[in-house]
Design a protein around this motif. Structure first.
Motif, PDB file in Angstrom:
ATOM      1  N   VAL A   1     -86.186  91.018  59.904  1.00  0.00           N
ATOM      2  CA  VAL A   1     -86.221  91.823  59.291  1.00  0.00           C
ATOM      3  C   VAL A   1     -86.100  90.614  57.917  1.00  0.00           C
ATOM      4  O   VAL A   1     -85.751  89.842  57.876  1.00  0.00           O
ATOM      5  N   LEU A   2     -87.739  91.040  57.237  1.00  0.00           N
ATOM      6  CA  LEU A   2     -87.852  90.101  56.011  1.00  0.00           C
ATOM      7  C   LEU A   2     -87.453  90.292  54.650  1.00  0.00           C
ATOM      8  O   LEU A   2     -87.536  91.465  54.024  1.00  0.00           O
ATOM      9  N   LEU A   3     -85.914  89.593  54.354  1.00  0.00           N
ATOM     10  CA  LEU A   3     -85.004  90.306  52.752  1.00  0.00           C
ATOM     11  C   LEU A   3     -85.926  89.063  51.878  1.00  0.00           C
ATOM     12  O   LEU A   3     -85.835  88.113  51.901  1.00  0.00           O
TER      13      LEU A   3
ATOM     14  N   CYS B   1     -87.568  82.999  47.376  1.00  0.00           N
ATOM     15  CA  CYS B   1     -87.921  83.420  46.165  1.00  0.00           C
ATOM     16  C   CYS B   1     -87.288  85.307  46.068  1.00  0.00           C
ATOM     17  O   CYS B   1     -88.181  84.988  47.631  1.00  0.00           O
ATOM     18  N   TYR B   2     -86.264  86.238  45.850  1.00  0.00           N
ATOM     19  CA  TYR B   2     -86.313  87.421  46.266  1.00  0.00           C
ATOM     20  C   TYR B   2     -86.311  88.475  44.753  1.00  0.00           C
ATOM     21  O   TYR B   2     -86.860  89.034  45.039  1.00  0.00           O
ATOM     22  N   TRP B   3     -85.842  87.427  43.933  1.00  0.00           N
ATOM     23  CA  TRP B   3     -86.142  88.401  42.670  1.00  0.00           C
ATOM     24  C   TRP B   3     -86.863  88.379  42.041  1.00  0.00           C
ATOM     25  O   TRP B   3     -87.055  89.308  40.719  1.00  0.00           O
ATOM     26  N   GLU B   4     -88.278  87.314  41.935  1.00  0.00           N
ATOM     27  CA  GLU B   4     -88.586  87.468  41.421  1.00  0.00           C
ATOM     28  C   GLU B   4     -89.970  88.204  42.040  1.00  0.00           C
ATOM     29  O   GLU B   4     -89.732  89.131  43.019  1.00  0.00           O
ATOM     30  N   ARG B   5     -90.679  88.548  40.838  1.00  0.00           N
ATOM     31  CA  ARG B   5     -92.318  89.298  41.094  1.00  0.00           C
ATOM     32  C   ARG B   5     -93.202  88.315  41.804  1.00  0.00           C
ATOM     33  O   ARG B   5     -94.621  88.854  40.564  1.00  0.00           O
ATOM     34  N   LYS B   6     -92.974  87.647  43.033  1.00  0.00           N
ATOM     35  CA  LYS B   6     -94.403  86.731  43.797  1.00  0.00           C
ATOM     36  C   LYS B   6     -93.977  86.814  44.853  1.00  0.00           C
ATOM     37  O   LYS B   6     -93.156  86.774  45.586  1.00  0.00           O
ATOM     38  N   CYS B   7     -95.639  86.940  45.524  1.00  0.00           N
ATOM     39  CA  CYS B   7     -95.126  87.234  46.886  1.00  0.00           C
ATOM     40  C   CYS B   7     -95.598  85.505  47.029  1.00  0.00           C
ATOM     41  O   CYS B   7     -96.125  84.397  47.370  1.00  0.00           O
TER      42      CYS B   7
END
Length: 176
Positions: A53-55, A30-36
Motif C-alpha cells: 500500500v503506497l502512502l 513526500c506525503y503532504w506535498e502536491r507532487k508525484c
C-alpha cells in the motif's frame, strides 16, 4: 505468517527486515506535498515481489501505473490515491489495513497466490530495459527543466583561484 509493518516502523520481534513483511505500508518521502514522487521505498517490495500500500502524495499510484506497473485494486480499494486531503487519505489507508486484518489466514494466503501474476509482472518490468529507459528519460528531462528554470545565484563569474567563502562573505550585508 501475514502481518502488517510500516517500513522502518515497529516490527514483530521474531522477524527482521522488509523482506519478511507480507504487506509493507510504504510511507513515501513526500506525503503532504502536491507532487508525484517515488523513491526506492516504492521499489523495494516490487523487487521482493510483495504487494504493498503506497502512502504518499495523492496520485502517486496513478504515477506508478503510468510506467506500466500494476497495483492491487483487485484486492482492496485504491481510491485513496485520489484523495487530496492528506488526513483523509491516511484514514482511507487505515481502512484498508483494518479490512485486511479482518480476513482469515486462509483468505490472506489465497489473496497472495492470486497476486502472483501482478507481482511477477512488476518484478519483470522493474528489471526491464523499457523501464530503465523511461525512468532515465524522465530524470534527464526533469533535470534540464530544473537547470533552465533555476535562478542565477551569482550575477558574476568567480575566478577559479578565488575561494568560495570569500565570494559569500563579500555578499553578506554589513548589518549582520
Amino acid at each position: 505468517f501475514f502481518f502488517f509493518q510500516a517500513e522502518d516502523g515497529i516490527r514483530d520481534t521474531s522477524v527482521t527486515g522488509v523482506q519478511t513483511c507480507a504487506l509493507p505500508i510504504l510511507t513515501e518521502t513526500c506525503y503532504w506535498e502536491r507532487k508525484c514522487h517515488l523513491t526506492e521505498k516504492t521499489f523495494k517490495p516490487i523487487i521482493l515481489k510483495q504487494p504493498f500500500v503506497l502512502l504518499g502524495c495523492a496520485y502517486n499510484l496513478e504515477y506508478l501505473k503510468s510506467y506500466g506497473f500494476k497495483t492491487f485494486d483487485q484486492w482492496w480499494d485504491e481510491s485513496y490515491d485520489y484523495i487530496e486531503d492528506p488526513v483523509r487519505r491516511l484514514q482511507a489507508v487505515a481502512d484498508i489495513v483494518k479490512y485486511l486484518d479482518s480476513l482469515s489466514i486462509k483468505q490472506l494466503t489465497n489473496m497472495l497466490f492470486e497476486m502472483e501474476p501482478v507481482l511477477e509482472h512488476n518484478f519483470k518490468l522493474f528489471n526491464s530495459q523499457e523501464f530503465l529507459n523511461s525512468a532515465w528519460q524522465e530524470l534527464t528531462t526533469n533535470l534540464k527543466e530544473a537547470v533552465n528554470s533555476a535562478p542565477i545565484l551569482q550575477p558574476y563569474k568567480v575566478p577559479r583561484t578565488q575561494r568560495y567563502e570569500t565570494v559569500i562573505q563579500d555578499q553578506v550585508p554589513s548589518e549582520l
